[in-house]
Scaffold this motif. Structure first.
Motif, PDB file in Angstrom:
ATOM      1  N   LYS A 141    -131.851  -4.625  54.398  1.00 41.42           N
ATOM      2  CA  LYS A 141    -132.308  -5.138  53.098  1.00 41.42           C
ATOM      3  C   LYS A 141    -133.710  -5.740  53.224  1.00 41.42           C
ATOM      4  CE  LYS A 141    -127.640  -6.349  51.564  1.00 41.42           C
ATOM      5  NZ  LYS A 141    -126.731  -7.428  51.089  1.00 41.42           N
ATOM      6  N   ILE A 182    -131.298  -2.461  46.743  1.00 35.04           N
ATOM      7  CA  ILE A 182    -131.360  -3.248  47.971  1.00 35.04           C
ATOM      8  C   ILE A 182    -129.958  -3.447  48.556  1.00 35.04           C
ATOM      9  CG2 ILE A 182    -132.129  -5.424  48.998  1.00 35.04           C
ATOM     10  CD1 ILE A 182    -134.425  -3.702  47.963  1.00 35.04           C
ATOM     11  N   GLN A 183    -128.953  -3.501  47.695  1.00 30.87           N
ATOM     12  CA  GLN A 183    -127.572  -3.672  48.157  1.00 30.87           C
ATOM     13  C   GLN A 183    -126.944  -2.347  48.587  1.00 30.87           C
ATOM     14  OE1 GLN A 183    -126.404  -6.623  48.544  1.00 30.87           O
ATOM     15  NE2 GLN A 183    -127.576  -7.926  47.165  1.00 30.87           N
TER      16      GLN A 183
END
Length: 215
Positions: free
Chosen positions: A14, A173-174
């Motif tokens: 991330k 991002i996750q």
């Protein structure tokens, strides 16, 4: 800036993503998995990633790092809306997927396992949490089948290959770090839109996939 990471770690991915997306230089430092001294010195506890800023101060927590770096130039990229369906999908996956991924991480050639002690440290810590790796490996065929089915559900949610919801958001991002971790698992059936998204995000973020060392 310096980013202290483990290569296998999705939280570290991330933090790496935002540097790639913004094409910002950062020195990546891979810590040995049993190195408690370095993170302890930087932030007072063992965790990763850790960002060391230009002034020498350090910060942890992957999403805090993402938000900090994204706003440094006053032109944030991660501005899109999130989709609750992506969060639900990730929550479901995270309820079981480590049983498939972590036993393979323990065997793979990552820089954080450059010494036998570092690899054994990881293995003992994670087995204490999720169970014996050898036993979990016996369940791989069923878990791989489950993952393949869940990826087909994700395929329906992907709007564009360069942003899951059409515009870069915290969902990207996750999501990408989990997909990247899954490339370590041989035998998964990857649907076309998920594959395009996964590969495109790897290029955009300049974070390598793990297909070449898949087990």
């Amino acid at each position: 800036m310096k980013l202290y990471i483990y290569d296998h770690c999705p939280f570290c991915v991330k933090a790496r993503m935002i540097f790639g997306l913004k094409n910002l230089p950062v020195e990546l430092i891979v810590m040995l998995n049993d190195d408690e001294k370095t993170p302890g010195k930087l932030i007072g506890q063992k965790m990763a990633p850790i960002l060391q800023k230009e002034d020498g101060s350090a910060m942890a927590e992957s999403m805090d790092i993402v938000r900090y770096v994204d706003k440094l130039d006053g032109e944030p990229l991660i501005t899109g809306k999130t989709n609750p369906a992506i969060s639900d999908w990730l929550r479901h996956m995270n309820s079981y997927v480590n049983k498939l991924i972590l036993p393979r991480v323990a065997e793979a050639q990552f820089a954080e396992f450059a010494t036998p002690e570092a690899r054994n440290y990881f293995r003992s810590k994670k087995q204490a949490t999720i169970g014996d790796f050898a036993e979990l490996q016996q369940h791989s065929p069923g878990l791989i089948k489950n993952v393949s089915g869940d990826l087909r559900q994700l395929d329906k949610l992907i709007v564009k290959p360069n942003a899951v919801n059409g515009e870069l958001s915290e969902d990207d991002i996750q999501l990408f770090p989990l997909l990247r971790s899954l490339t370590l698992v041989a035998g998964i059936d990857w649907p076309s839109r998920v594959t395009d998204y996964r590969d495109n995000m790897a290029k955009q973020t300049q974070v390598n996939l793990l297909s070449s060392i898949a087990i």
